[in-house]
Motif scaffolding. Structure first.
Motif, PDB file in Angstrom:
ATOM      1  N   UNK A  97      -3.500 -12.301  -7.110  1.00  0.00           N
ATOM      2  CA  UNK A  97      -2.192 -11.819  -6.637  1.00  0.00           C
ATOM      3  C   UNK A  97      -1.680 -12.572  -5.420  1.00  0.00           C
ATOM      4  N   UNK A  98      -2.577 -12.985  -4.521  1.00  0.00           N
ATOM      5  CA  UNK A  98      -2.141 -13.712  -3.322  1.00  0.00           C
ATOM      6  C   UNK A  98      -1.700 -15.132  -3.679  1.00  0.00           C
ATOM      7  N   UNK A 257       0.105 -10.274 -18.135  1.00  0.00           N
ATOM      8  CA  UNK A 257      -0.994 -10.776 -17.312  1.00  0.00           C
ATOM      9  C   UNK A 257      -1.483  -9.767 -16.283  1.00  0.00           C
ATOM     10  N   UNK A 258      -0.670  -8.766 -15.907  1.00  0.00           N
ATOM     11  CA  UNK A 258      -1.088  -7.801 -14.892  1.00  0.00           C
ATOM     12  C   UNK A 258      -1.459  -6.450 -15.507  1.00  0.00           C
ATOM     13  N   UNK A 259      -1.838  -6.451 -16.787  1.00  0.00           N
ATOM     14  CA  UNK A 259      -2.179  -5.188 -17.452  1.00  0.00           C
ATOM     15  C   UNK A 259      -3.306  -4.459 -16.738  1.00  0.00           C
ATOM     16  N   UNK A 260      -4.310  -5.174 -16.249  1.00  0.00           N
ATOM     17  CA  UNK A 260      -5.503  -4.544 -15.663  1.00  0.00           C
ATOM     18  C   UNK A 260      -5.383  -4.315 -14.157  1.00  0.00           C
ATOM     19  N   UNK A 268       1.488  -6.679  -5.346  1.00  0.00           N
ATOM     20  CA  UNK A 268       1.649  -8.088  -4.967  1.00  0.00           C
ATOM     21  C   UNK A 268       2.363  -8.859  -6.074  1.00  0.00           C
ATOM     22  N   UNK A 269       1.985  -8.624  -7.332  1.00  0.00           N
ATOM     23  CA  UNK A 269       2.699  -9.268  -8.440  1.00  0.00           C
ATOM     24  C   UNK A 269       4.144  -8.782  -8.507  1.00  0.00           C
ATOM     25  N   UNK A 270       4.331  -7.494  -8.278  1.00  0.00           N
ATOM     26  CA  UNK A 270       5.669  -6.911  -8.316  1.00  0.00           C
ATOM     27  C   UNK A 270       6.567  -7.553  -7.252  1.00  0.00           C
TER      28      UNK A 270
END
Length: 461
Positions: A97-98, A257-260, A268-270
């Motif tokens: 995420x970073x 890709x951010x399912x888990x 962070x992805x958001x």
């Protein structure tokens, strides 16, 4: 816009290199705070604008006009349970995420937010830009491309098939549309003669056309409109936004890709998605919309095109570009992945290459004085007529006879797929339970009688 090409004199970038360390620190903090505030604003603004388009209210409970809704969402994500899948690569899973969020923040360092301003309560003047360099645009493109590594690492390290498919989609998508975006920017480099963001903004403020005796500037969005349109499409694909949000298509990938991911790692992805939206919008403002300079007729008013007013014009243009993102999301349906990739490789990239050749030819022609000779226009007319004749003759050619449709087995590979060109699905008999099979093309003349035994009651009425 006619006449010889003016000699491009490099601008003086020494003010960026002689600032004191505390001035650079203040500008860096201001840029970071501005980006974070714009991120919170964009989340709220998107919901309000989509609600307006769909005749809803949108966020209106937390704070005035719902302005604190983004803060409430952040607090909710902060206190949600954070977990790591058992099959995940824990180190990469935590770092991904970073890797996605940091490049969006870094790229904002070379975006000019305003011109030379005076820092309040001091006599210090400085450009409202953290730094600049002779290759600032290449720096932005290079840093922005690193963000896809975070997406790929997130999908790979999750240990989930859906997340991995979303990561692979994203890598192919970003690579494809980064090529189109880079080619769209090449025309700006050729026309401005520089890769520095502050110099490109300054070139767009130079008089380019005379109207009613007034020398007025023309932004590159008008002078290079094909490049601007290609960039608009590419920036939507680059940021994985609807209708190009195939890496997160919940219909077939759950969440992509951010399912888990959950809690703050999902946040962070958001946030990275919205930060990337703001970064590409700020880059479009800088390269095509005159940067922080005021639009007509405000640039003709003394004092409205300098100082801290530049922040106002810059933010208004960025919000205009963000509105385009929201408008597309609320209007267009999601495309199929093959349609999306075909559009990038078969249309955007070839058109970009052809446009670059035209821009380069135009620039050289103005410098060498080709357009002042009659021989050039005669040669151009001959080429145009030849191309027109070839296109006309090509359209008159008879189309090849269509091949006879062949029977197509949708389950030949073990998974149902749609038929391709020249293939036809076989006619299937619609057989009801308990009825004999009927050959294709024959109509069923009799339906089950109401007195016939039903399988639901064991064959007895």
């Amino acid at each position: 816009m006619s006449g010889p090409v003016p000699q491009l004199v490099p601008l003086d970038l020494t003010p960026f290199f002689h600032d004191s360390w505390w001035i650079v620190g203040i500008k860096a903090v201001l840029a970071l705070v501005l980006l974070l505030l714009l991120t919170l604003f964009t989340i709220w603004y998107e919901r309000r604008l989509v609600a307006f388009m769909q005749h809803r209210k949108g966020p209106n409970m937390n704070g005035p006009f719902g302005l604190l809704q983004s803060l409430a969402d952040g607090m909710k994500l902060m206190f949600k349970e954070d977990f790591t899948p058992t099959a995940a690569d824990k180190v990469v899973f935590m770092v991904a995420p970073f890797v996605t969020a940091v490049p969006a923040i870094t790229a904002f360092a070379v975006i000019p937010i305003a011109g030379v301003v005076r820092i309040p309560f001091t006599n210090v003047t400085t450009p409202l830009q953290v730094t600049d360099m002779p290759v600032s645009v290449l720096f932005i493109v290079a840093v922005a491309s690193i963000g896809v590594y975070g997406i790929v690492l997130a999908g790979w390290s999750s240990g989930s098939t859906y997340a991995l498919l979303g990561a692979l989609r994203s890598s192919a998508q970003v690579i494809s549309y980064e090529v189109a975006m880079g080619l769209a920017l090449v025309a700006v480099f050729l026309y401005s003669g520089t890769l520095s963001t502050s110099e490109i903004v300054a070139r767009q403020a130079e008089p380019s056309i005379t109207i009613f005796g007034h020398d007025l500037p023309v932004w590159f969005a008008v002078q290079l409109i094909p490049s601007f349109l290609i960039y608009l499409v590419s920036m939507v694909g680059e940021t994985n936004r609807a209708p190009f949000d195939l890496p997160e298509a919940e219909g077939e990938l759950v969440g992509g890709f951010h399912t888990e991911y959950s809690s703050m790692r999902f946040a962070m992805f958001f946030m990275a998605e919205y930060m990337n939206m703001i970064t590409v919008s700020a880059l479009a403002t800088t390269l095509f919309l005159g940067g922080w300079h005021a639009p007509l007729p405000f640039n003709l008013i003394s004092g409205l095109d300098s100082g801290w007013w530049g922040v106002v014009w810059f933010l208004l243009k960025v919000v205009l570009m963000l509105s385009l993102f929201v408008w597309l999301r609320g209007t267009l349906p999601r495309l199929r992945y093959d349609q999306f990739m075909r559009f990038g490789w078969r249309w955007l990239i070839p058109i970009s290459l052809g446009w670059i050749v035209l821009v380069a030819t135009f620039r050289v022609g103005r410098r060498e004085g080709w357009f002042a000779t009659s021989a050039f226009w005669v040669a151009a007319a001959v080429v145009f007529v030849v191309l027109l004749a070839l296109s006309f003759l090509g359209g008159k050619e008879s189309a090849p006879a269509a091949a006879a449709p062949t029977e197509f087995d949708a389950f030949a590979g073990g998974y149902p797929v749609p038929p391709g060109e020249g293939e036809q699905l076989p006619e299937l008999a619609q057989v009801l339970p308990g009825e004999p099979e009927v050959s294709p093309g024959r109509s069923r003349e009799a339906r089950p009688s109401q007195d016939a035994p039903s399988p639901r009651d064991g064959g007895e009425r």
